[in-house]
Write an enzyme that holds these catalytic residues in place. Structure first.
Site, PDB file in Angstrom:
ATOM      1  N   VAL A   1       0.982  -1.107   0.000  1.00 54.44           N
ATOM      2  CA  VAL A   1       0.012   0.128  -0.202  1.00 54.44           C
ATOM      3  C   VAL A   1       0.919   1.280  -0.130  1.00 54.44           C
ATOM      4  O   VAL A   1       1.682   1.401   0.924  1.00 54.44           O
ATOM      5  CB  VAL A   1      -0.998   0.031   1.197  1.00 54.44           C
ATOM      6  CG1 VAL A   1      -2.087   1.046   1.198  1.00 54.44           C
ATOM      7  CG2 VAL A   1      -1.814  -1.456   1.352  1.00 54.44           C
TER       8      VAL A   1
ATOM      9  N   HIS B   1       2.558   4.390   5.930  1.00 59.30           N
ATOM     10  CA  HIS B   1       2.017   3.719   7.087  1.00 59.30           C
ATOM     11  C   HIS B   1       2.916   3.040   8.065  1.00 59.30           C
ATOM     12  O   HIS B   1       3.759   2.546   7.597  1.00 59.30           O
ATOM     13  CB  HIS B   1       0.765   2.725   6.983  1.00 59.30           C
ATOM     14  CG  HIS B   1       1.283   1.717   5.966  1.00 59.30           C
ATOM     15  ND1 HIS B   1       1.360   1.729   4.530  1.00 59.30           N
ATOM     16  CD2 HIS B   1       1.632   0.304   6.064  1.00 59.30           C
ATOM     17  CE1 HIS B   1       1.786   0.931   4.039  1.00 59.30           C
ATOM     18  NE2 HIS B   1       2.091  -0.030   5.054  1.00 59.30           N
TER      19      HIS B   1
HETATM   20  P1  5GP Z   1       2.552  -3.163   3.436  1.00 58.97           P
HETATM   21  O1  5GP Z   1       2.914  -4.372   2.853  1.00 58.97           O
HETATM   22  O2  5GP Z   1       2.276  -1.965   2.296  1.00 58.97           O
HETATM   23  O3  5GP Z   1       3.759  -2.477   4.304  1.00 58.97           O
HETATM   24  O4  5GP Z   1       1.296  -3.418   4.453  1.00 58.97           O
HETATM   25  C1  5GP Z   1      -0.023  -3.170   3.986  1.00 58.97           C
HETATM   26  C2  5GP Z   1      -0.759  -3.649   5.380  1.00 58.97           C
HETATM   27  O5  5GP Z   1      -2.139  -3.350   5.132  1.00 58.97           O
HETATM   28  C3  5GP Z   1      -0.591  -5.111   5.176  1.00 58.97           C
HETATM   29  O6  5GP Z   1       0.083  -5.831   6.436  1.00 58.97           O
HETATM   30  C4  5GP Z   1      -2.037  -5.614   5.174  1.00 58.97           C
HETATM   31  O7  5GP Z   1      -2.413  -6.900   5.599  1.00 58.97           O
HETATM   32  C5  5GP Z   1      -2.913  -4.385   5.472  1.00 58.97           C
HETATM   33  N1  5GP Z   1      -4.163  -4.269   4.720  1.00 58.97           N
HETATM   34  C6  5GP Z   1      -4.267  -4.231   3.527  1.00 58.97           C
HETATM   35  N2  5GP Z   1      -5.541  -4.061   3.216  1.00 58.97           N
HETATM   36  C7  5GP Z   1      -6.308  -3.948   4.115  1.00 58.97           C
HETATM   37  C8  5GP Z   1      -7.753  -3.540   4.757  1.00 58.97           C
HETATM   38  O8  5GP Z   1      -8.446  -3.404   3.982  1.00 58.97           O
HETATM   39  N3  5GP Z   1      -7.859  -3.366   5.908  1.00 58.97           N
HETATM   40  C9  5GP Z   1      -6.596  -3.351   7.012  1.00 58.97           C
HETATM   41  N4  5GP Z   1      -7.229  -3.379   8.272  1.00 58.97           N
HETATM   42  N5  5GP Z   1      -5.585  -3.955   6.680  1.00 58.97           N
HETATM   43  C10 5GP Z   1      -5.229  -3.964   5.174  1.00 58.97           C
END
Ligand code: 5GP
Length: 116
Positions: A98, A102
């Protein structure tokens, strides 16, 4: 995703999709990760999606990054033993999925294999 489409986190901020929200201020929101990698796994997210990763946020709005980190500590105080791992994945090769900056807050019994 094109830049004209809101990120999944903006859709959560706008209440277009549900999430288990645990904190909200004017500039930051936090909610439980949908796919937890630790007993406590929260995401702390600036409400703006102007910054794709933590380096951009640090350069563009260091006060907002400081707020993200303060919120992470406050949530660790509430949800676990005040000790936590803070992860900002930066780039697809590093596991970022994403591209709306974050912080992952992990706690509550971590093992070496519990990196987000
Ligand atoms: P990244 O991989 O970009 O560092 O982390 C993205 C995080 O967002 C992942 O750990 C994934 O599980 C979480 N995530 C993705 N879509 C959603 C969603 O719709 N709701 C929630 N609560 N978490 C999400």
């Amino acid at each position: 995703m094109s830049s004209s489409e809101p990120s999944i986190f903006t859709r959560i901020i706008n209440r277009e999709i549900p999430a288990d929200i645990v904190f909200e201020s004017d500039r930051v929101i936090a909610f439980k990760d949908i796919s937890p990698k630790a007993p406590v796994h929260l995401l702390v997210v600036p409400k703006t999606e102007a910054y794709a990763n933590v380096a951009q946020l640090a350069a563009g709005d260091p006060e907002l990054l400081a707020e993200v980190i303060a919120v992470a500590q406050g949530l660790a105080d509430q949800h676990t033993d005040s000790e936590f791992r803070l992860i900002f994945n930066s780039g697809a090769a590093a596991g970022q999925t994403v591209f709306h900056v974050h912080a992952h807050v992990l706690g509550g019994g971590l093992s070496e294999g519990s990196l987000a």
